[in-house]
Structure formats: C-alpha cells, structure tokens
Design a protein around this motif. Structure first.
Motif, PDB file in Angstrom:
ATOM      1  N   TRP A 111       0.723  -1.174  -0.034  1.00 64.57           N
ATOM      2  CA  TRP A 111      -0.058   0.092   0.097  1.00 64.57           C
ATOM      3  C   TRP A 111       0.783   1.018  -0.093  1.00 64.57           C
ATOM      4  O   TRP A 111       1.937   1.184   0.561  1.00 64.57           O
ATOM      5  CB  TRP A 111      -0.866  -0.022   1.119  1.00 64.57           C
ATOM      6  CG  TRP A 111      -1.686   1.276   1.236  1.00 64.57           C
ATOM      7  CD1 TRP A 111      -1.550   2.435   2.115  1.00 64.57           C
ATOM      8  CD2 TRP A 111      -2.915   1.555   0.616  1.00 64.57           C
ATOM      9  NE1 TRP A 111      -2.595   3.124   1.939  1.00 64.57           N
ATOM     10  CE2 TRP A 111      -3.350   2.664   1.035  1.00 64.57           C
ATOM     11  CE3 TRP A 111      -3.735   0.720  -0.318  1.00 64.57           C
ATOM     12  CZ2 TRP A 111      -4.604   3.248   0.462  1.00 64.57           C
ATOM     13  CZ3 TRP A 111      -4.873   1.164  -0.964  1.00 64.57           C
ATOM     14  CH2 TRP A 111      -4.925   2.582  -0.519  1.00 64.57           C
ATOM     15  N   PRO A 112       0.638   2.358  -0.677  1.00 64.69           N
ATOM     16  CA  PRO A 112      -0.650   2.323  -1.465  1.00 64.69           C
ATOM     17  C   PRO A 112      -0.225   1.696  -2.865  1.00 64.69           C
ATOM     18  O   PRO A 112       0.940   1.740  -3.417  1.00 64.69           O
ATOM     19  CB  PRO A 112      -0.728   3.902  -1.919  1.00 64.69           C
ATOM     20  CG  PRO A 112       0.692   4.474  -1.613  1.00 64.69           C
ATOM     21  CD  PRO A 112       1.403   3.444  -0.770  1.00 64.69           C
ATOM     22  N   ALA A 113      -1.342   0.926  -3.511  1.00 65.54           N
ATOM     23  CA  ALA A 113      -1.122   0.366  -4.724  1.00 65.54           C
ATOM     24  C   ALA A 113      -2.422   0.603  -5.395  1.00 65.54           C
ATOM     25  O   ALA A 113      -3.678   0.632  -4.818  1.00 65.54           O
ATOM     26  CB  ALA A 113      -0.818  -1.193  -4.549  1.00 65.54           C
ATOM     27  N   VAL A 167      -5.093  -1.210  -6.839  1.00 67.08           N
ATOM     28  CA  VAL A 167      -5.657  -2.219  -6.461  1.00 67.08           C
ATOM     29  C   VAL A 167      -6.092  -2.969  -8.048  1.00 67.08           C
ATOM     30  O   VAL A 167      -5.722  -4.009  -8.000  1.00 67.08           O
ATOM     31  CB  VAL A 167      -6.603  -2.398  -5.347  1.00 67.08           C
ATOM     32  CG1 VAL A 167      -7.382  -3.880  -5.259  1.00 67.08           C
ATOM     33  CG2 VAL A 167      -5.860  -2.127  -4.128  1.00 67.08           C
ATOM     34  N   GLU A 190      -4.812  -8.730   1.386  1.00 65.07           N
ATOM     35  CA  GLU A 190      -4.349  -7.801   2.133  1.00 65.07           C
ATOM     36  C   GLU A 190      -3.624  -6.601   1.674  1.00 65.07           C
ATOM     37  O   GLU A 190      -3.275  -6.702   0.601  1.00 65.07           O
ATOM     38  CB  GLU A 190      -3.159  -8.860   3.150  1.00 65.07           C
ATOM     39  CG  GLU A 190      -2.877  -7.835   4.417  1.00 65.07           C
ATOM     40  CD  GLU A 190      -1.518  -8.650   5.072  1.00 65.07           C
ATOM     41  OE1 GLU A 190      -0.833  -8.079   5.892  1.00 65.07           O
ATOM     42  OE2 GLU A 190      -1.466  -9.926   4.846  1.00 65.07           O
ATOM     43  N   LEU A 191      -3.702  -5.427   2.372  1.00 67.81           N
ATOM     44  CA  LEU A 191      -2.904  -4.511   1.908  1.00 67.81           C
ATOM     45  C   LEU A 191      -1.776  -4.084   2.933  1.00 67.81           C
ATOM     46  O   LEU A 191      -2.069  -3.893   4.150  1.00 67.81           O
ATOM     47  CB  LEU A 191      -3.680  -3.102   1.801  1.00 67.81           C
ATOM     48  CG  LEU A 191      -4.684  -3.240   0.386  1.00 67.81           C
ATOM     49  CD1 LEU A 191      -5.514  -2.134   0.364  1.00 67.81           C
ATOM     50  CD2 LEU A 191      -4.076  -3.368  -0.788  1.00 67.81           C
ATOM     51  N   ARG A 192      -0.518  -4.261   2.345  1.00 63.64           N
ATOM     52  CA  ARG A 192       0.561  -3.842   3.418  1.00 63.64           C
ATOM     53  C   ARG A 192       1.330  -2.520   3.211  1.00 63.64           C
ATOM     54  O   ARG A 192       1.430  -2.231   2.376  1.00 63.64           O
ATOM     55  CB  ARG A 192       1.395  -4.951   3.320  1.00 63.64           C
ATOM     56  CG  ARG A 192       1.004  -6.528   3.673  1.00 63.64           C
ATOM     57  CD  ARG A 192       2.006  -7.485   3.460  1.00 63.64           C
ATOM     58  NE  ARG A 192       1.352  -8.862   3.753  1.00 63.64           N
ATOM     59  CZ  ARG A 192       1.953 -10.025   3.718  1.00 63.64           C
ATOM     60  NH1 ARG A 192       3.142  -9.940   3.046  1.00 63.64           N
ATOM     61  NH2 ARG A 192       1.385 -11.240   3.974  1.00 63.64           N
ATOM     62  N   THR A 193       1.425  -1.919   4.270  1.00 63.10           N
ATOM     63  CA  THR A 193       2.237  -0.844   4.149  1.00 63.10           C
ATOM     64  C   THR A 193       3.585  -1.150   4.512  1.00 63.10           C
ATOM     65  O   THR A 193       3.913  -1.977   5.079  1.00 63.10           O
ATOM     66  CB  THR A 193       1.724   0.474   5.421  1.00 63.10           C
ATOM     67  OG1 THR A 193       1.951  -0.150   6.700  1.00 63.10           O
ATOM     68  CG2 THR A 193       0.391   0.794   5.273  1.00 63.10           C
TER      69      THR A 193
END
Length: 82
Positions: free
Chosen positions: A36-38, A40, A72-75
C-alpha cells in the motif's frame, strides 16, 4: 507456477493459490497481499496477466480463468528518525 507468477508482479505476494485442472485447461484462484498504496484494480489485472502467461508458457495448459482476491494491503515499515 501460479505462486511464482504472482511474485513476478512488483508489490504482490501470494497468500494462497488453488488450481482446478481438467484434461486440457486450468482455472486458477489466487489470494494476494499488495503493498500500500497500490492501484488495486491495476495490480490485480497485472497478477491475472502474469498467472495466465506463466502457467500457459510453462505447462502448455490453457488458462480458462484467474480469480484474484486481494486479501491484504501492507504498508511499508516506517523508519524511526532520530
């Protein structure tokens, strides 16, 4: 192979992969984690293209579908200053 194909997409990590095979084609379902940010939607489309390209290239099977679930969104880890 599908897991490897997910890993070829920058910022995407495979979480789970399921492949259903018939005599001459496959359906693939992948769960992925994205950085993240991506963007999606664009990242999921890139994962789909990568899976189709790699599975067909390596196995010779036709990929009839690829279902991509962003699990999942990972920072990125924050670095401490000071």
């Amino acid at each position: 192979m599908a897991e490897h194909a997910v890993g070829l997409v920058p910022g995407a990590e495979p979480a789970a992969v399921r492949v259903d095979r018939t005599e001459d084609d496959v359906a693939v379902a992948v769960r992925v984690a994205l950085g993240w940010p991506a963007p999606v939607r664009e990242a999921a489309a890139e994962v789909r293209r990568s899976v189709v390209d790699e599975v067909e290239r390596i196995t010779g099977y036709r990929v009839r579908s690829v279902a991509v679930t962003v699990a999942e969104l990972r920072t990125a880890p924050r670095t401490r200053v000071g």
